[in-house]
Motif scaffolding. Structure first.
Motif, PDB file in Angstrom:
ATOM      1  N   SER A 128      18.723  71.219 -90.797  1.00 31.73           N
ATOM      2  CA  SER A 128      19.709  70.615 -91.703  1.00 31.73           C
ATOM      3  C   SER A 128      20.643  69.652 -90.954  1.00 31.73           C
ATOM      4  O   SER A 128      21.035  68.613 -91.486  1.00 31.73           O
ATOM      5  CB  SER A 128      20.519  71.694 -92.417  1.00 31.73           C
ATOM      6  OG  SER A 128      21.214  72.492 -91.486  1.00 31.73           O
ATOM      7  N   ALA A 129      20.968  69.971 -89.708  1.00 31.01           N
ATOM      8  CA  ALA A 129      21.809  69.077 -88.904  1.00 31.01           C
ATOM      9  C   ALA A 129      21.061  67.799 -88.556  1.00 31.01           C
ATOM     10  O   ALA A 129      21.642  66.708 -88.550  1.00 31.01           O
ATOM     11  CB  ALA A 129      22.277  69.783 -87.639  1.00 31.01           C
ATOM     12  N   LYS A 180      20.972  65.607 -91.651  1.00 30.13           N
ATOM     13  CA  LYS A 180      22.271  64.956 -91.846  1.00 30.13           C
ATOM     14  C   LYS A 180      22.419  63.745 -90.920  1.00 30.13           C
ATOM     15  O   LYS A 180      22.882  62.683 -91.328  1.00 30.13           O
ATOM     16  CB  LYS A 180      23.396  65.959 -91.596  1.00 30.13           C
ATOM     17  CG  LYS A 180      24.775  65.404 -91.846  1.00 30.13           C
ATOM     18  CD  LYS A 180      25.842  66.464 -91.658  1.00 30.13           C
ATOM     19  CE  LYS A 180      27.225  65.860 -91.878  1.00 30.13           C
ATOM     20  NZ  LYS A 180      28.285  66.811 -91.665  1.00 30.13           N
ATOM     21  N   ARG A 181      22.000  63.900 -89.675  1.00 27.71           N
ATOM     22  CA  ARG A 181      22.083  62.793 -88.715  1.00 27.71           C
ATOM     23  C   ARG A 181      21.155  61.643 -89.123  1.00 27.71           C
ATOM     24  O   ARG A 181      21.538  60.476 -89.071  1.00 27.71           O
ATOM     25  CB  ARG A 181      21.737  63.270 -87.302  1.00 27.71           C
ATOM     26  CG  ARG A 181      22.859  64.034 -86.632  1.00 27.71           C
ATOM     27  CD  ARG A 181      22.391  64.562 -85.269  1.00 27.71           C
ATOM     28  NE  ARG A 181      23.445  65.248 -84.572  1.00 27.71           N
ATOM     29  CZ  ARG A 181      24.153  64.709 -83.575  1.00 27.71           C
ATOM     30  NH1 ARG A 181      23.923  63.484 -83.171  1.00 27.71           N
ATOM     31  NH2 ARG A 181      25.098  65.410 -82.987  1.00 27.71           N
ATOM     32  N   ARG A 194      20.009  60.918 -92.129  1.00 23.78           N
ATOM     33  CA  ARG A 194      20.567  60.256 -93.320  1.00 23.78           C
ATOM     34  C   ARG A 194      21.732  59.345 -92.965  1.00 23.78           C
ATOM     35  O   ARG A 194      21.865  58.254 -93.508  1.00 23.78           O
ATOM     36  CB  ARG A 194      20.991  61.303 -94.349  1.00 23.78           C
ATOM     37  CG  ARG A 194      19.805  61.872 -95.091  1.00 23.78           C
ATOM     38  CD  ARG A 194      20.238  62.674 -96.293  1.00 23.78           C
ATOM     39  NE  ARG A 194      19.057  63.171 -96.996  1.00 23.78           N
ATOM     40  CZ  ARG A 194      18.997  64.313 -97.632  1.00 23.78           C
ATOM     41  NH1 ARG A 194      20.057  65.095 -97.690  1.00 23.78           N
ATOM     42  NH2 ARG A 194      17.888  64.688 -98.242  1.00 23.78           N
ATOM     43  N   SER A 195      22.588  59.793 -92.047  1.00 19.91           N
ATOM     44  CA  SER A 195      23.709  58.969 -91.608  1.00 19.91           C
ATOM     45  C   SER A 195      23.209  57.693 -90.933  1.00 19.91           C
ATOM     46  O   SER A 195      23.733  56.603 -91.172  1.00 19.91           O
ATOM     47  CB  SER A 195      24.602  59.754 -90.648  1.00 19.91           C
ATOM     48  OG  SER A 195      25.595  58.923 -90.104  1.00 19.91           O
TER      49      SER A 195
END
Length: 188
Positions: A69-70, A73-74, A76-77
């Motif tokens: 999940s981390a 998130k990275r 997607r950023s």
């Protein structure tokens, strides 16, 4: 009482100025990419995606020591901030009957700094890259076609677009071809 009134309003003015300063400069820095901090973990993720865009988040997570999940998130950023522009399949041009590769230097009659003809050239299916250059020619093109007849037809299309002169360099053998960017040496 006047002093308290003055200090209160002065403090309020400072807070308003500080808030406006942060809003203006944060938006400018974000626009120019200064606030997007790319750390070593992001670089490792980018290296892995450059090598294999189909790698799973779980595999990336395993290699960088994060939970999936981390990693998601990275990634997607990085996508939202325009670092990752997209994902493409690499195709073997020889197996698709596009075995002739060449670079063409193109001179146009347009005014210096205008990109009108370059934008039209970019829409041609044979063109893989269009670079606006400084020098004797306006554009450097990377072109893939089936054979010399197809290239001759391509040059005719360039003439129809307003190209005045074309100098072609035929590629005999490609030693290296990549879109991967050098992100520095991976950490040990």
């Amino acid at each position: 009482q006047t002093l308290i009134f003055f200090l209160f309003h002065f403090k309020l003015l400072i807070l308003i100025f500080y808030a406006l300063f942060n809003i203006i400069f944060a938006s400018l820095f974000t626009f120019y990419g200064f606030l997007l901090m790319i750390d070593e973990t992001d670089k490792i993720i980018l290296r892995l995606l450059q090598e294999n865009a189909r790698i799973s988040n779980a595999e990336i997570a395993r290699q960088v020591g994060l939970v999936p999940s981390a990693v998601l998130k990275r990634v997607r950023s990085l996508e939202e901030n325009g670092v990752i522009l997209g994902y493409e399949a690499r195709l073997d041009n020889r197996k698709l009957d596009l075995s002739m590769s060449c670079f063409a230097l193109v001179m146009t009659g347009e005014k210096p700094g205008t990109l009108e003809i370059g934008r039209k050239i970019a829409k041609l299916a044979e063109v893989q890259e269009v670079h606006f250059t400084v020098g004797d020619f306006y554009y450097l093109l990377k072109v893939r076609v089936a054979d010399s007849d197809a290239y001759n037809e391509f040059v005719r299309k360039l003439g129809d677009l307003g190209v005045k002169d074309v100098r072609t360099t035929l590629v005999l053998k490609t030693v290296k071809e990549t879109h991967q960017l050098n992100l520095g040496a991976p950490p040990n």
